[in-house]
Motif scaffolding. Structure first.
Motif, PDB file in Angstrom:
ATOM      1  N   ASN A  40      33.936  12.659  -7.941  1.00  0.00           N
ATOM      2  CA  ASN A  40      34.847  12.107  -6.936  1.00  0.00           C
ATOM      3  C   ASN A  40      35.588  10.886  -7.462  1.00  0.00           C
ATOM      4  OD1 ASN A  40      34.246  13.968  -4.881  1.00  0.00           O
ATOM      5  ND2 ASN A  40      32.385  12.860  -4.381  1.00  0.00           N
ATOM      6  N   TYR A  41      36.258  11.008  -8.589  1.00  0.00           N
ATOM      7  CA  TYR A  41      37.008   9.882  -9.137  1.00  0.00           C
ATOM      8  C   TYR A  41      38.321   9.708  -8.381  1.00  0.00           C
ATOM      9  CZ  TYR A  41      40.209  13.075 -11.504  1.00  0.00           C
ATOM     10  OH  TYR A  41      41.155  14.030 -11.762  1.00  0.00           O
ATOM     11  N   MET A  42      38.903   8.531  -8.476  1.00  0.00           N
ATOM     12  CA  MET A  42      40.206   8.254  -7.868  1.00  0.00           C
ATOM     13  C   MET A  42      41.264   8.338  -8.964  1.00  0.00           C
ATOM     14  SD  MET A  42      39.430   7.752  -4.750  1.00  0.00           S
ATOM     15  CE  MET A  42      40.786   6.941  -3.950  1.00  0.00           C
ATOM     16  N   GLY A  43      42.393   8.895  -8.658  1.00  0.00           N
ATOM     17  CA  GLY A  43      43.479   8.953  -9.630  1.00  0.00           C
ATOM     18  C   GLY A  43      44.135  10.315  -9.688  1.00  0.00           C
ATOM     19  N   GLU A  44      44.983  10.455 -10.700  1.00  0.00           N
ATOM     20  CA  GLU A  44      45.735  11.689 -10.911  1.00  0.00           C
ATOM     21  C   GLU A  44      44.808  12.846 -11.264  1.00  0.00           C
ATOM     22  OE1 GLU A  44      49.074  12.011 -10.506  1.00  0.00           O
ATOM     23  OE2 GLU A  44      49.136   9.909  -9.871  1.00  0.00           O
ATOM     24  N   GLY A  45      45.377  14.054 -11.300  1.00  0.00           N
ATOM     25  CA  GLY A  45      44.627  15.232 -11.696  1.00  0.00           C
ATOM     26  C   GLY A  45      44.218  15.154 -13.155  1.00  0.00           C
ATOM     27  N   ALA A  46      43.038  15.632 -13.439  1.00  0.00           N
ATOM     28  CA  ALA A  46      42.518  15.613 -14.808  1.00  0.00           C
ATOM     29  C   ALA A  46      43.069  16.798 -15.589  1.00  0.00           C
ATOM     30  CB  ALA A  46      40.992  15.669 -14.796  1.00  0.00           C
ATOM     31  N   TYR A  47      43.371  16.531 -16.836  1.00  0.00           N
ATOM     32  CA  TYR A  47      43.658  17.586 -17.795  1.00  0.00           C
ATOM     33  C   TYR A  47      42.340  17.878 -18.491  1.00  0.00           C
ATOM     34  CZ  TYR A  47      48.706  18.003 -17.475  1.00  0.00           C
ATOM     35  OH  TYR A  47      49.973  18.296 -17.048  1.00  0.00           O
ATOM     36  N   VAL A  48      41.954  19.141 -18.509  1.00  0.00           N
ATOM     37  CA  VAL A  48      40.690  19.556 -19.114  1.00  0.00           C
ATOM     38  C   VAL A  48      40.998  20.699 -20.070  1.00  0.00           C
ATOM     39  CG1 VAL A  48      38.390  20.517 -18.682  1.00  0.00           C
ATOM     40  CG2 VAL A  48      39.394  18.925 -17.035  1.00  0.00           C
ATOM     41  N   VAL A  49      40.421  20.624 -21.258  1.00  0.00           N
ATOM     42  CA  VAL A  49      40.572  21.721 -22.209  1.00  0.00           C
ATOM     43  C   VAL A  49      39.180  22.222 -22.581  1.00  0.00           C
ATOM     44  CG1 VAL A  49      40.684  20.262 -24.268  1.00  0.00           C
ATOM     45  CG2 VAL A  49      41.737  22.495 -24.322  1.00  0.00           C
ATOM     46  N   ILE A  50      39.051  23.556 -22.625  1.00  0.00           N
ATOM     47  CA  ILE A  50      37.798  24.194 -23.037  1.00  0.00           C
ATOM     48  C   ILE A  50      38.040  24.802 -24.411  1.00  0.00           C
ATOM     49  CG2 ILE A  50      36.022  25.886 -22.464  1.00  0.00           C
ATOM     50  CD1 ILE A  50      37.164  25.858 -19.565  1.00  0.00           C
ATOM     51  N   ASP A 102      37.463  18.020  -6.609  1.00  0.00           N
ATOM     52  CA  ASP A 102      37.846  19.425  -6.475  1.00  0.00           C
ATOM     53  C   ASP A 102      37.018  20.312  -7.386  1.00  0.00           C
ATOM     54  OD1 ASP A 102      39.721  18.961  -4.537  1.00  0.00           O
ATOM     55  OD2 ASP A 102      41.454  19.142  -5.868  1.00  0.00           O
ATOM     56  N   ARG A 103      37.165  21.601  -7.146  1.00  0.00           N
ATOM     57  CA  ARG A 103      36.479  22.639  -7.914  1.00  0.00           C
ATOM     58  C   ARG A 103      37.537  23.587  -8.443  1.00  0.00           C
ATOM     59  NH1 ARG A 103      31.720  25.412  -4.763  1.00  0.00           N
ATOM     60  NH2 ARG A 103      30.879  23.369  -5.223  1.00  0.00           N
ATOM     61  N   SER A 104      37.329  24.078  -9.645  1.00  0.00           N
ATOM     62  CA  SER A 104      38.262  25.022 -10.255  1.00  0.00           C
ATOM     63  C   SER A 104      37.465  26.186 -10.817  1.00  0.00           C
ATOM     64  CB  SER A 104      39.038  24.322 -11.373  1.00  0.00           C
ATOM     65  OG  SER A 104      39.878  25.229 -12.038  1.00  0.00           O
ATOM     66  N   VAL A 105      37.949  27.394 -10.581  1.00  0.00           N
ATOM     67  CA  VAL A 105      37.311  28.589 -11.138  1.00  0.00           C
ATOM     68  C   VAL A 105      38.357  29.319 -11.973  1.00  0.00           C
ATOM     69  CG1 VAL A 105      36.151  30.774 -10.650  1.00  0.00           C
ATOM     70  CG2 VAL A 105      35.744  28.798  -9.174  1.00  0.00           C
ATOM     71  N   TYR A 155      34.567  13.002 -16.055  1.00  0.00           N
ATOM     72  CA  TYR A 155      35.187  13.463 -14.806  1.00  0.00           C
ATOM     73  C   TYR A 155      34.570  14.763 -14.301  1.00  0.00           C
ATOM     74  CZ  TYR A 155      38.569  10.052 -16.374  1.00  0.00           C
ATOM     75  OH  TYR A 155      39.154   8.901 -16.826  1.00  0.00           O
ATOM     76  N   ILE A 156      33.875  15.469 -15.174  1.00  0.00           N
ATOM     77  CA  ILE A 156      33.238  16.732 -14.783  1.00  0.00           C
ATOM     78  C   ILE A 156      31.827  16.448 -14.280  1.00  0.00           C
ATOM     79  CG2 ILE A 156      32.381  18.952 -15.626  1.00  0.00           C
ATOM     80  CD1 ILE A 156      34.664  18.895 -17.696  1.00  0.00           C
ATOM     81  N   ARG A 157      31.550  16.876 -13.051  1.00  0.00           N
ATOM     82  CA  ARG A 157      30.187  16.732 -12.512  1.00  0.00           C
ATOM     83  C   ARG A 157      29.282  17.794 -13.133  1.00  0.00           C
ATOM     84  NH1 ARG A 157      30.184  16.169  -6.543  1.00  0.00           N
ATOM     85  NH2 ARG A 157      30.332  13.987  -7.082  1.00  0.00           N
ATOM     86  N   TYR A 158      29.706  19.072 -13.043  1.00  0.00           N
ATOM     87  CA  TYR A 158      28.943  20.158 -13.669  1.00  0.00           C
ATOM     88  C   TYR A 158      29.817  21.390 -13.855  1.00  0.00           C
ATOM     89  CZ  TYR A 158      28.309  22.064  -8.922  1.00  0.00           C
ATOM     90  OH  TYR A 158      28.531  22.556  -7.666  1.00  0.00           O
ATOM     91  N   VAL A 159      29.313  22.307 -14.685  1.00  0.00           N
ATOM     92  CA  VAL A 159      29.980  23.582 -14.966  1.00  0.00           C
ATOM     93  C   VAL A 159      28.936  24.686 -14.852  1.00  0.00           C
ATOM     94  CG1 VAL A 159      31.120  24.952 -16.763  1.00  0.00           C
ATOM     95  CG2 VAL A 159      31.701  22.542 -16.500  1.00  0.00           C
ATOM     96  N   ARG A 160      29.348  25.804 -14.275  1.00  0.00           N
ATOM     97  CA  ARG A 160      28.512  27.013 -14.204  1.00  0.00           C
ATOM     98  C   ARG A 160      29.337  28.190 -14.713  1.00  0.00           C
ATOM     99  NH1 ARG A 160      23.803  26.972 -11.071  1.00  0.00           N
ATOM    100  NH2 ARG A 160      23.588  25.187  -9.718  1.00  0.00           N
ATOM    101  N   PHE A 161      28.644  29.149 -15.304  1.00  0.00           N
ATOM    102  CA  PHE A 161      29.282  30.372 -15.816  1.00  0.00           C
ATOM    103  C   PHE A 161      28.681  31.579 -15.109  1.00  0.00           C
ATOM    104  CE2 PHE A 161      29.378  27.275 -19.202  1.00  0.00           C
ATOM    105  CZ  PHE A 161      30.701  27.317 -19.613  1.00  0.00           C
TER     106      PHE A 161
END
Length: 164
Positions: A40-50, A102-105, A155-161
């Motif tokens: 729950n950070y404050m600010g703009e959307g994060a750019y994430v690369v996998i 937020d959550r992203s799938v 910025y990532i709390r957790y990831v699931r696959f």
């Protein structure tokens, strides 16, 4: 009539025939739903690369990019060095950035020959005017790690696959 039949048969074969190498690549690849829950950070959307990281710690392949505006890619500093050396068309693996809480799938494709072979999945994250996390999360590319909940450090709390 016989020529028409031969032409139809030829077109049918062309439609369903695939080169062996592409069939082998598809047979060796598996798709996974990758769910990323952000803190729950404050600010703009994060750019994430996998990225797929080899056993020596080097970038091998970009699997997914969250954030479509290329002008911000340089904020993902380590990945951008790799990407700038071998720019590839990543539009097919690019989606929207993701904001705090937020959550992203997304669907990522992993070559099964890399599983349990010393590879890792690296999640890098950056937010405008905030910190950059080169290893927000690194997941060993193992059967056990892909089945587990993996905790981030930035910025990532957790990831699931989930196999798709």
């Amino acid at each position: 009539m016989s020529n028409l039949f031969k032409l139809a048969l030829f077109l049918l074969i062309l439609t369903f025939a695939r080169p062996e190498s592409s069939m082998a690549q598809k047979a060796g690849a598996a798709k996974y739903k990758c769910m990323i829950q952000m803190t729950n950070y404050m600010g703009e959307g994060a750019y994430v690369v996998i990225s797929l990281i080899d056993s020596k710690g080097a970038y091998e392949k970009t699997l997914y990019v969250m954030g479509s505006d290329k002008k911000w890619y340089n904020s993902l500093k380590e990945w951008h060095k790799f990407y700038a050396k071998k720019p590839t068309n990543i539009s097919a693996i690019t989606g929207a950035s993701v904001t705090g809480g937020d959550r992203s799938v997304n669907i990522i494709e992993i070559d099964q020959s890399k599983l349990n072979a010393g590879y890792k999945l690296r999640f890098e994250s950056a937010v405008e005017d905030k910190n950059y996390h080169v290893k927000d999360l690194e997941v060993p590319l193992t059967t056990a790690a892909l089945a587990a909940k993996n905790e981030g450090t930035g910025y990532i709390r957790y990831v699931r696959f989930i196999p798709n």
